[in-house]
Scaffold this active site. Structure first.
Site, PDB file in Angstrom:
ATOM      1  N   LYS A 191       0.880  -1.177   0.000  1.00  0.00           N
ATOM      2  CA  LYS A 191       0.000   0.000   0.000  1.00  0.00           C
ATOM      3  C   LYS A 191       0.912   1.221   0.000  1.00  0.00           C
ATOM      4  O   LYS A 191       1.450   1.615   1.028  1.00  0.00           O
ATOM      5  CB  LYS A 191      -0.871  -0.014   1.256  1.00  0.00           C
ATOM      6  CG  LYS A 191      -2.206   0.699   1.151  1.00  0.00           C
ATOM      7  CD  LYS A 191      -2.147   2.151   0.723  1.00  0.00           C
ATOM      8  CE  LYS A 191      -1.954   3.116   1.867  1.00  0.00           C
ATOM      9  NZ  LYS A 191      -1.743   4.513   1.407  1.00  0.00           N
ATOM     10  N   GLU A 266       9.090   1.204  11.077  1.00  0.00           N
ATOM     11  CA  GLU A 266      10.174   2.171  10.829  1.00  0.00           C
ATOM     12  C   GLU A 266       9.525   3.545  10.930  1.00  0.00           C
ATOM     13  O   GLU A 266       8.813   3.961  10.013  1.00  0.00           O
ATOM     14  CB  GLU A 266      10.753   1.975   9.423  1.00  0.00           C
ATOM     15  CG  GLU A 266      11.383   0.626   9.188  1.00  0.00           C
ATOM     16  CD  GLU A 266      12.735   0.465   9.848  1.00  0.00           C
ATOM     17  OE1 GLU A 266      13.228   1.430  10.457  1.00  0.00           O
ATOM     18  OE2 GLU A 266      13.285  -0.642   9.766  1.00  0.00           O
ATOM     19  N   CYS A 300      13.631  10.761   7.177  1.00  0.00           N
ATOM     20  CA  CYS A 300      13.506  10.249   8.550  1.00  0.00           C
ATOM     21  C   CYS A 300      14.829  10.360   9.293  1.00  0.00           C
ATOM     22  O   CYS A 300      14.854  10.591  10.499  1.00  0.00           O
ATOM     23  CB  CYS A 300      13.027   8.804   8.539  1.00  0.00           C
ATOM     24  SG  CYS A 300      14.082   7.729   7.553  1.00  0.00           S
ATOM     25  N   GLU A 396       9.446  15.953  15.383  1.00  0.00           N
ATOM     26  CA  GLU A 396       9.878  15.788  13.993  1.00  0.00           C
ATOM     27  C   GLU A 396       9.101  16.792  13.124  1.00  0.00           C
ATOM     28  O   GLU A 396       7.874  16.750  13.066  1.00  0.00           O
ATOM     29  CB  GLU A 396       9.582  14.363  13.526  1.00  0.00           C
ATOM     30  CG  GLU A 396      10.106  14.092  12.135  1.00  0.00           C
ATOM     31  CD  GLU A 396       9.750  12.692  11.642  1.00  0.00           C
ATOM     32  OE1 GLU A 396       8.594  12.262  11.826  1.00  0.00           O
ATOM     33  OE2 GLU A 396      10.630  12.040  11.068  1.00  0.00           O
TER      34      GLU A 396
END
Ligand code: NAD
Length: 492
Positions: A191, A266, A300, A396
């Site tokens: 997906k 992750e 990331c 973040e």
């Protein structure tokens, strides 16, 4: 060099449909969503939006192929040859794959064509080499009475892998999930993220061309809350491999808990770059800047907490300001652009929100801080001086926003670096190898780069600790995670 507004090079869009059992299909009730070019805000195409029944059909195809098809029965060597062919096809198709990523999410075409796409090919090549090397172990066991015994283990493919990917490195992260799974003999349902599904659809076409049988790789583009949630909850998958935000990762983990299936998460990061007084700044500065501004900070592994020894702060700030102010922000297809656009309006708004928070919480804005006044979602690379307790240093941002924080001692640097709920990676810049090794041992992260920054390598595991996730991808750990190890006790 003068930037010339050139049209994107010619490339073909893949069929913007579902891909189930080797066939293109519309979604149930013809559901679709629109994909826009974030650099122009123009429509790229309309993509089929998988519904739960479509996800079910994809999982059924993958399960049928796994249990009755040829893929898991092929020898590892034969699977390896097909995956090597896939690597070659990805390299040959790099232009199209890179163009699809540039047009859908504003990534620089030349970064993709020279970086992500060859790296994705290398991932397939690396795991092609693993396909015939998945071995277990043996042990001589103590006799049981008169019976002599030994034992061994075998590694068998895990089954059907559900892969949910983010938009920031779509083809590369799909490769991270697919290549080891396929090498191990698994089948998969992917997906992709709604902001960047075309390169994954193209990748699936290439895998078919390479000789991967129908039903081994199925792709269900669609909305996260519909298609992603249906895949994560589906009882027919053996593992869910998710890369994305901590918010969605939490939901995936709780769904996995109910079904006892394996899960790899992750997630995001808020990584530190630790720059000591003896760092070779001439060599380090390009890495430090890239760790903040590459792909507009939508990485990331970005190192946006720039922890600097107090004696070098001014130099590092000057280096970051020079990098920020010399950035050529613009058309992702232009060879002269060094920064493309932010992926979408929501992400741009989030970045601007964090910049406002930085200012209102008292950080010193050294450069940048504004959105560009043109169509598309462009933001200036931004540098703050501040402290580790600011919101911009804790959360973040996923944008080109660096916060430079000063430290006085090695102990303070390590304490600040570890003072975060994340634990993905860190960068250590020093001329003292002993210090680099000691500090590396003390950092609570999954990966450390010493005197550099870059992309994970398929030969070594990648993954986070704490709020950055669970499990490892890539390397031996990555492929073993797509197998079950079975123990056999033998009496003689
Ligand atoms: P996201 O969590 O919004 O989406 C990731 C994927 O999950 C997409 O395919 C999305 O459609 C799907 N999704 C959304 N809601 C879902 C739900 N309820 N159930 C199932 N699936 C759902 O993340 P994003 O914005 O696409 O990506 C950015 C995030 O990814 C950042 O936090 C970044 O740090 C992280 N990331 C981590 C790594 C890593 O290797 N650790 C690599 C790249 C990106």
């Amino acid at each position: 060099m003068t930037a010339v507004e050139t049209p994107p090079p010619a490339y073909d869009l893949p069929e913007p449909t579902l891909r189930i059992d080797g066939r293109h299909a519309s979604a149930q009730e013809g559901q679709t969503y629109e994909s826009h070019n974030p650099a122009t805000e123009e429509l790229v195409t309309t993509v089929a939006a998988a519904q739960p029944a479509d996800v079910d059909a994809a999982v059924t195809a993958a399960r049928h192929q796994f249990e009755q098809g040829e893929w898991s029965q092929l020898s590892g060597s034969d699977r390896g040859k097909i995956l090597t062919r896939a690597a070659q096809l990805i390299e040959q198709d790099a232009h199209t794959l890179a163009a699809l990523e540039a047009v859908e999410m504003g990534k620089l075409y030349h970064d993709s064509v020279n970086g992500d796409i060859p790296a994705a090919a290398e991932v397939f090549r690396h795991f092609a080499g693993w396909a015939d090397k998945l071995t277990g172990s043996t042990a001589l066991l103590p006799d049981m009475g008169p019976q002599r015994r030994f034992g061994y283990t075998i590694r068998q493919p895990l089954g059907v892998i559900g892969a949910i990917t983010p938009w920031n490195n779509p083809a590369l992260i799909a490769a991270w999930k697919l290549a080891p799974a396929l090498a191990a003999g698994c089948t998969a349902v992917v997906k992709p993220a709604e902001d960047a599904s075309l390169s994954t659809l193209r990748l699936a076409e290439l895998l078919t061309q390479a000789g991967i049988p129908d039903g081994v790789v199925n792709v269900v583009p669609g909305l996260g809350a519909v298609a992603g949630a249906a895949l994560a909850a589906h009882p027919g998958i053996d593992k869910i491999s998710f890369t994305g935000s901590p918010r969605v990762g939490k939901q995936i983990q709780s769904l996995a808990g109910d079904t006892f299936r394996k899960v790899t998460l992750e997630l995001g990061g808020k990584s530190a770059q630790l720059i000591f007084e003896d760092a070779d700044l001439e060599a380090a500065m390009p890495w430090i800047a890239m760790g903040n501004f590459y792909h507009q900070g939508q990485v990331c592994a970005a190192g946006t907490r720039v922890l600097v020894h107090e004696s070098r702060v001014d130099e590092v700030v000057a280096g970051l300001v020079a990098a920020a102010e010399s950035a050529q922000i613009g058309d992702p297809f232009l060879s002269t652009s060094t920064m493309g656009s932010i992926v979408n309006r929501r992400q741009l708004d989030q970045i601007m929100h964090y910049i406002d928070l930085g200012i209102s919480e008292g950080a010193e804005l050294v450069t940048g801080g504004s959105r560009l006044t043109r169509s598309g979602y462009f933001v200036e690379p931004t540098v703050f001086r501040g402290t580790n307790d600011l919101t911009i240093a804790r959360e973040e941002i996923f944008g080109p926003v660096a916060t430079v924080i000063s430290f006085a001692t090695t102990e303070e640097a390590v304490r600040l670096a570890n003072q975060t709920r994340f634990g993905l990676n860190a960068m250590v810049y020093t001329g003292d190898l002993a210090r680099a090794v000691t500090v590396t041992e003390q950092l609570r992260v999954g990966t450390v780069w010493i005197n550099g920054w870059g992309v994970p390598d398929p030969a070594l595991p990648w993954g986070g600790r704490g709020g950055s996730g669970i499990g490892r991808e890539l390397g031996r750990a990555g492929i073993e995670a797509d197998t079950e190890e079975k123990t056999v006790h033998v009496g003689l």
